[in-house]
Motif scaffolding. Structure first.
Motif, PDB file in Angstrom:
ATOM      1  N   GLU A   1      16.545 -20.368  68.513  1.00  0.00           N
ATOM      2  CA  GLU A   1      15.233 -20.065  68.714  1.00  0.00           C
ATOM      3  C   GLU A   1      14.230 -20.636  67.735  1.00  0.00           C
ATOM      4  O   GLU A   1      12.986 -21.112  68.001  1.00  0.00           O
ATOM      5  CB  GLU A   1      14.850 -18.534  69.080  1.00  0.00           C
ATOM      6  CG  GLU A   1      13.765 -18.213  69.638  1.00  0.00           C
ATOM      7  CD  GLU A   1      13.377 -16.831  70.023  1.00  0.00           C
ATOM      8  OE1 GLU A   1      12.263 -16.323  70.190  1.00  0.00           O
ATOM      9  OE2 GLU A   1      14.525 -15.946  70.033  1.00  0.00           O
ATOM     10  N   LEU A   2      14.561 -20.640  66.514  1.00  0.00           N
ATOM     11  CA  LEU A   2      13.942 -20.880  65.298  1.00  0.00           C
ATOM     12  C   LEU A   2      13.765 -22.427  65.526  1.00  0.00           C
ATOM     13  O   LEU A   2      12.632 -22.965  65.200  1.00  0.00           O
ATOM     14  CB  LEU A   2      14.533 -20.753  63.955  1.00  0.00           C
ATOM     15  CG  LEU A   2      13.969 -21.074  62.844  1.00  0.00           C
ATOM     16  CD1 LEU A   2      12.552 -20.359  62.544  1.00  0.00           C
ATOM     17  CD2 LEU A   2      14.698 -20.691  61.530  1.00  0.00           C
ATOM     18  N   ASP A   3      14.738 -23.245  65.833  1.00  0.00           N
ATOM     19  CA  ASP A   3      14.758 -24.693  65.926  1.00  0.00           C
ATOM     20  C   ASP A   3      13.973 -25.073  67.295  1.00  0.00           C
ATOM     21  O   ASP A   3      13.028 -25.901  66.935  1.00  0.00           O
ATOM     22  CB  ASP A   3      16.259 -25.200  66.350  1.00  0.00           C
ATOM     23  CG  ASP A   3      16.239 -26.551  66.150  1.00  0.00           C
ATOM     24  OD1 ASP A   3      15.872 -27.068  65.154  1.00  0.00           O
ATOM     25  OD2 ASP A   3      16.762 -27.274  67.260  1.00  0.00           O
ATOM     26  N   GLN A   4      13.795 -24.269  68.230  1.00  0.00           N
ATOM     27  CA  GLN A   4      13.123 -24.672  69.132  1.00  0.00           C
ATOM     28  C   GLN A   4      11.499 -24.428  68.861  1.00  0.00           C
ATOM     29  O   GLN A   4      10.618 -25.165  69.240  1.00  0.00           O
ATOM     30  CB  GLN A   4      13.277 -23.612  70.432  1.00  0.00           C
ATOM     31  CG  GLN A   4      12.167 -23.696  71.595  1.00  0.00           C
ATOM     32  CD  GLN A   4      12.125 -22.430  72.509  1.00  0.00           C
ATOM     33  OE1 GLN A   4      11.908 -21.322  71.969  1.00  0.00           O
ATOM     34  NE2 GLN A   4      12.332 -22.505  73.839  1.00  0.00           N
ATOM     35  N   CYS A   5      11.142 -23.414  68.178  1.00  0.00           N
ATOM     36  CA  CYS A   5       9.743 -22.984  67.589  1.00  0.00           C
ATOM     37  C   CYS A   5       9.384 -24.276  66.820  1.00  0.00           C
ATOM     38  O   CYS A   5       8.092 -24.823  66.966  1.00  0.00           O
ATOM     39  CB  CYS A   5       9.729 -21.976  66.729  1.00  0.00           C
ATOM     40  SG  CYS A   5       9.884 -20.253  68.060  1.00  0.00           S
ATOM     41  N   ILE A   6      10.153 -24.777  65.963  1.00  0.00           N
ATOM     42  CA  ILE A   6       9.899 -25.881  64.799  1.00  0.00           C
ATOM     43  C   ILE A   6       9.673 -27.390  65.741  1.00  0.00           C
ATOM     44  O   ILE A   6       8.837 -27.769  65.397  1.00  0.00           O
ATOM     45  CB  ILE A   6      10.721 -25.854  63.725  1.00  0.00           C
ATOM     46  CG1 ILE A   6      10.750 -24.799  62.897  1.00  0.00           C
ATOM     47  CG2 ILE A   6      10.570 -27.202  62.764  1.00  0.00           C
ATOM     48  CD1 ILE A   6      11.770 -24.223  61.730  1.00  0.00           C
ATOM     49  N   LYS A   7      10.796 -27.567  66.185  1.00  0.00           N
ATOM     50  CA  LYS A   7      11.042 -28.902  66.810  1.00  0.00           C
ATOM     51  C   LYS A   7      10.055 -29.185  68.021  1.00  0.00           C
ATOM     52  O   LYS A   7       9.341 -30.052  68.265  1.00  0.00           O
ATOM     53  CB  LYS A   7      12.272 -29.205  67.300  1.00  0.00           C
ATOM     54  CG  LYS A   7      13.177 -29.199  65.891  1.00  0.00           C
ATOM     55  CD  LYS A   7      14.547 -29.707  66.278  1.00  0.00           C
ATOM     56  CE  LYS A   7      15.321 -30.095  65.154  1.00  0.00           C
ATOM     57  NZ  LYS A   7      16.746 -30.201  65.303  1.00  0.00           N
ATOM     58  N   GLU A   8       9.855 -28.098  68.985  1.00  0.00           N
ATOM     59  CA  GLU A   8       9.273 -28.316  70.198  1.00  0.00           C
ATOM     60  C   GLU A   8       7.680 -27.974  70.036  1.00  0.00           C
ATOM     61  O   GLU A   8       6.970 -28.208  71.078  1.00  0.00           O
ATOM     62  CB  GLU A   8       9.768 -27.715  71.485  1.00  0.00           C
ATOM     63  CG  GLU A   8      11.157 -28.052  71.736  1.00  0.00           C
ATOM     64  CD  GLU A   8      11.896 -27.208  72.924  1.00  0.00           C
ATOM     65  OE1 GLU A   8      11.108 -26.669  73.744  1.00  0.00           O
ATOM     66  OE2 GLU A   8      13.381 -27.379  72.773  1.00  0.00           O
ATOM     67  N   HIS A   9       7.472 -27.120  69.209  1.00  0.00           N
ATOM     68  CA  HIS A   9       6.306 -26.548  69.056  1.00  0.00           C
ATOM     69  C   HIS A   9       5.342 -26.532  67.776  1.00  0.00           C
ATOM     70  O   HIS A   9       4.204 -25.972  67.598  1.00  0.00           O
ATOM     71  CB  HIS A   9       6.052 -24.952  69.723  1.00  0.00           C
ATOM     72  CG  HIS A   9       6.602 -24.835  70.829  1.00  0.00           C
ATOM     73  ND1 HIS A   9       6.098 -25.252  72.063  1.00  0.00           N
ATOM     74  CD2 HIS A   9       7.880 -24.157  71.118  1.00  0.00           C
ATOM     75  CE1 HIS A   9       6.938 -25.113  73.116  1.00  0.00           C
ATOM     76  NE2 HIS A   9       7.883 -24.595  72.646  1.00  0.00           N
ATOM     77  N   ASP A  10       6.031 -27.154  66.705  1.00  0.00           N
ATOM     78  CA  ASP A  10       5.218 -27.435  65.567  1.00  0.00           C
ATOM     79  C   ASP A  10       4.971 -26.057  64.735  1.00  0.00           C
ATOM     80  O   ASP A  10       3.989 -26.131  64.136  1.00  0.00           O
ATOM     81  CB  ASP A  10       4.233 -28.459  65.726  1.00  0.00           C
ATOM     82  CG  ASP A  10       3.919 -29.156  64.406  1.00  0.00           C
ATOM     83  OD1 ASP A  10       4.933 -29.428  63.414  1.00  0.00           O
ATOM     84  OD2 ASP A  10       2.920 -29.544  64.196  1.00  0.00           O
ATOM     85  N   VAL A  11       5.799 -25.301  64.905  1.00  0.00           N
ATOM     86  CA  VAL A  11       5.480 -23.822  64.397  1.00  0.00           C
ATOM     87  C   VAL A  11       5.803 -24.020  62.920  1.00  0.00           C
ATOM     88  O   VAL A  11       6.801 -24.510  62.559  1.00  0.00           O
ATOM     89  CB  VAL A  11       5.995 -22.753  65.034  1.00  0.00           C
ATOM     90  CG1 VAL A  11       6.199 -21.656  64.174  1.00  0.00           C
ATOM     91  CG2 VAL A  11       5.598 -22.385  66.286  1.00  0.00           C
ATOM     92  N   ASN A  12       4.866 -23.619  62.256  1.00  0.00           N
ATOM     93  CA  ASN A  12       5.051 -23.521  60.495  1.00  0.00           C
ATOM     94  C   ASN A  12       5.137 -22.138  59.913  1.00  0.00           C
ATOM     95  O   ASN A  12       5.142 -21.897  58.777  1.00  0.00           O
ATOM     96  CB  ASN A  12       4.296 -24.454  59.814  1.00  0.00           C
ATOM     97  CG  ASN A  12       2.619 -24.093  59.933  1.00  0.00           C
ATOM     98  OD1 ASN A  12       2.323 -22.912  60.577  1.00  0.00           O
ATOM     99  ND2 ASN A  12       1.835 -24.766  59.621  1.00  0.00           N
TER     100      ASN A  12
END
Length: 181
Positions: free
Chosen positions: A67-78
């Protein structure tokens, strides 16, 4: 873990406006992660048990990593908001999540927890993994006849200034909004 990852593709992160987390810039792109659900404490004033129940259920570390990977890679979450009721209820698990966050590209994260479930070592680990804010639940028992309050913290005599000094000693930044000028 049997539930699918949240359908974050339905959110338009470009239209999010305003502060997603009090005390943080409104320029951060944040996402909430529930790494667990439920709370065993059972306060009379808290509705969490009505929502999630008294039994605590944990997502696996692999699920949290996905889920963390999804947030970062797909949604550019920081910035990550750990939305658990008590992040540090399970110490070894909290350390493992800190390791995940430390190895990620997020610039900051925050969580909620209780003062009686953290240690100096865990707070240092949280800070080194870029935790920028911890909201602590601090409550005391009301022993009046017929009243049920919260959990006893230490011997029941909670010293806000003493706690702030202890927390500052761990290297954490402390903001006491109750201090009088």
């Amino acid at each position: 873990d049997s539930l699918p990852l949240p359908a974050r593709h339905l959110l338009n992160y470009n239209e999010q406006k305003g502060h997603s987390v009090r005390g943080f810039s409104n320029k951060i792109r944040s996402a909430e992660l529930f790494t667990s659900r439920g709370c065993p404490i059972g306060y009379t004033f808290c509705a969490i048990q009505a929502t999630f129940g008294k039994k605590v259920r944990y997502h696996s570390i692999d699920r949290i990593a996905a889920e963390l990977d999804q947030c970062i890679k797909e949604h550019d979450v920081n910035h990550i908001i750990i939305a658990d009721d008590t992040f540090s209820l399970n110490q070894s698990r909290a350390f493992a999540i800190c390791d995940l966050l430390d190895s990620s590209s997020v610039s900051s994260w925050n969580c909620d927890t209780r003062v009686n479930t953290v240690t100096d070592e865990l707070l240092r680990k949280m800070k080194s993994s870029r935790c920028q804010k911890v909201a602590f639940g601090v409550d005391e028992r009301d022993d009046a006849p017929g009243r049920r309050g919260g959990a006893l913290v230490g011997d029941g005599a909670f010293d806000r200034n003493g706690f702030a000094k202890w927390l500052a000693g761990t290297g954490a930044a402390v903001q006491d909004r109750h201090r009088k000028p």
